[in-house]
Write a protein that holds these residues in place. Structure first.
Motif, PDB file in Angstrom:
ATOM      1  N   HIS A   1       0.814  -1.230   0.000  1.00  0.00           N
ATOM      2  CA  HIS A   1       0.000   0.000   0.000  1.00  0.00           C
ATOM      3  C   HIS A   1       0.843   1.275   0.000  1.00  0.00           C
ATOM      4  CE1 HIS A   1      -3.408  -2.613   0.713  1.00  0.00           C
ATOM      5  NE2 HIS A   1      -2.839  -3.089   1.826  1.00  0.00           N
TER       6      HIS A   1
ATOM      7  N   GLU B   1       1.214   3.211  -2.467  1.00  0.00           N
ATOM      8  CA  GLU B   1       0.545   4.253  -3.255  1.00  0.00           C
ATOM      9  C   GLU B   1      -0.304   5.166  -2.376  1.00  0.00           C
ATOM     10  OE1 GLU B   1      -2.579   1.034  -2.973  1.00  0.00           O
ATOM     11  OE2 GLU B   1      -0.383   1.183  -3.069  1.00  0.00           O
ATOM     12  N   LYS B   2      -0.619   4.717  -1.149  1.00  0.00           N
ATOM     13  CA  LYS B   2      -1.432   5.513  -0.224  1.00  0.00           C
ATOM     14  C   LYS B   2      -0.580   6.220   0.841  1.00  0.00           C
ATOM     15  CE  LYS B   2      -5.258   2.197  -0.649  1.00  0.00           C
ATOM     16  NZ  LYS B   2      -6.122   1.241   0.081  1.00  0.00           N
ATOM     17  N   ASP B   3       0.728   6.028   0.772  1.00  0.00           N
ATOM     18  CA  ASP B   3       1.628   6.542   1.809  1.00  0.00           C
ATOM     19  C   ASP B   3       2.485   7.665   1.229  1.00  0.00           C
ATOM     20  OD1 ASP B   3       3.475   7.001   3.805  1.00  0.00           O
ATOM     21  OD2 ASP B   3       3.777   4.874   4.274  1.00  0.00           O
TER      22      ASP B   3
ATOM     23  N   LYS C   1       1.909   9.658  -8.585  1.00  0.00           N
ATOM     24  CA  LYS C   1       0.665  10.423  -8.410  1.00  0.00           C
ATOM     25  C   LYS C   1       0.291  11.248  -9.636  1.00  0.00           C
ATOM     26  CE  LYS C   1       0.231  10.680  -3.423  1.00  0.00           C
ATOM     27  NZ  LYS C   1       0.103  11.552  -2.219  1.00  0.00           N
TER      28      LYS C   1
END
Length: 423
Positions: free
Chosen positions: A73, A75-77, A98
């Protein structure tokens, strides 16, 4: 394949630098691999590289598979927003930044020397081995091996310093008190070591300081604190010590431990806790300021002389309070003094010098190299694979190697493992 091996390859640049490209055929020039991160976040900070002549400064993230980016995960950090290169062993999924552009990805498996990978596989084979490199360790360069053993020895002293520092904190940095506690622990050997340490910690060392000039009081104090007067024995010496201890117990408000704490079962008579305690008493009666003497002595021969004490008359003809035996001096043997030097004297000297801002490593090495090699199963197994020890310096270092590197398969952090992988 493990991720820490990929970290190792990247950190030590064990790949073909001149031909690097991303999975999208962009040329990569690595200027700086970055600083390894031991906390959470990207694996390497502040790397510098060029991708198709564009200079990038940022972080490196390493995975076995590129799809692990999403598995973890990242991509969310936001901590991973500054990653400039994704280094993977196997490219199985595109990763996007992003701005929806592909994250530059290096598939490292295509650029690693095959011999390096084969050497790694040999070390981390699933084949059952006593140590991972047992088939190759004898071929390692002797200079490299000696230097690594030296580092391992001081790592071992550092580990032993943990207990010493705890004892120092508890005793307000009273080195004389800590020496007494450490000697007591080592006089008890493996079987009774903890019991002897508990005995030494059951009274303030100031009490020992006050009575050690009187042989009778010192013996009464330590045998009494050890709980050896719990029983009723009709012996003149026993009864005189017991009476003396009752006085000391009342005067210093002492609380003895139990005799049952000590083990006699399956022990040789010379190692009975009664004999070891009598020897410790003799040592502290004959040497009033032992710690200062320990600091001054630097040769093994002088330590043999320092610890050359005899038990008193009663113990020359007894192994316990109950039964008489053939008379013998029951001096500390040289092999026992060797153990004291290895496990008490040198570690305490090391801790003391370190607290003063500088360790005389050469002096400590000179002393430990005078001590004969230890004999145990582990050292015998090293001998079986042609790593033979000439002294206690080498046996202590090999114990550290086996326990903290081989047993944990830390080959990538080991100089021997590094040498074999790179060879």
């Amino acid at each position: 394949m493990k991720e820490d091996f990929l970290h190792y390859l990247w950190q030590h640049k064990l790949f073909d630098f001149g031909k690097l490209t991303t999975v999208n055929k962009e040329k990569i020039e690595v200027i700086k691999t970055g600083l390894k991160n031991t906390n959470s976040g990207p694996d390497f900070f502040n790397a510098q590289l060029k991708v198709d002549e564009q200079l990038w400064i940022g972080n490196i993230e390493i995975h076995v598979k590129s799809s692990d980016w999403y598995l973890h995960h990242h991509e969310k950090d936001e901590n991973y927003d500054a990653v400039i290169l994704h280094v993977v062993w196997e490219y199985d999924a595109e990763v996007f930044m992003k701005n929806n552009k592909p994250l530059p990805t290096l598939e490292l498996s295509k650029f690693v020397n095959k011999e390096v990978f084969v050497n790694y596989q040999k070390l981390f084979s699933k084949e059952q081995r006593w140590i991972p490199c047992e088939q190759q360790i004898a071929e390692v360069d002797s200079f490299l091996l000696h230097n690594w053993l030296e580092r391992l020895y001081f790592e071992r002293l550092g580990q032993k310093s943990i207990l010493i520092n705890e004892l120092l904190e508890q005793s307000n940095n009273d080195y004389e008190a800590v020496l007494f506690q450490l000697l007591a622990k080592n006089f008890g050997l493996k079987v009774n070591g903890d019991a002897f340490l508990r005995l030494a910690q059951s009274l303030d060392f100031s009490v020992v300081r006050k009575v050690r000039f009187d042989k009778q009081q010192l013996a009464a104090l330590l045998f009494g604190q050890a709980g050896f007067f719990e029983e009723t024995i009709e012996d003149v010496y026993f009864l005189s010590l017991k009476k003396e201890y009752e006085y000391l117990k009342y005067k210093f408000q002492l609380k003895p431990i139990s005799k049952s704490t000590f083990q006699f079962f399956r022990m040789r008579p010379n190692n009975f806790p009664t004999i070891r305690l009598a020897q410790l008493i003799a040592l502290y009666y004959h040497h009033q300021n032992l710690f200062s003497q320990v600091l001054e002595v630097s040769s093994l021969k002088d330590f043999y002389m320092l610890f050359s004490v005899e038990v008193n008359g009663f113990w020359k003809s007894h192994y316990t309070f109950e039964t008489a035996s053939k008379k013998s001096p029951k001096r500390l043997t040289q092999s026992f003094i060797d153990l004291l030097v290895i496990n008490t004297i040198i570690p305490l000297k090391f801790a003391y010098e370190k607290s003063r801002g500088g360790v005389d490593e050469e002096k400590l090495l000179h002393l430990i190299k005078q001590v004969k090699p230890e004999k145990n199963t582990m050292i015998s197994k090293f001998s079986d694979i042609n790593i033979k020890s000439k002294n206690a310096f080498e046996t202590q270092a090999l114990l550290e190697l086996k326990n903290n590197y081989c047993a944990k398969k830390r080959c990538l952090q080991c100089a021997i493992g590094n040498s074999l992988i790179k060879s």
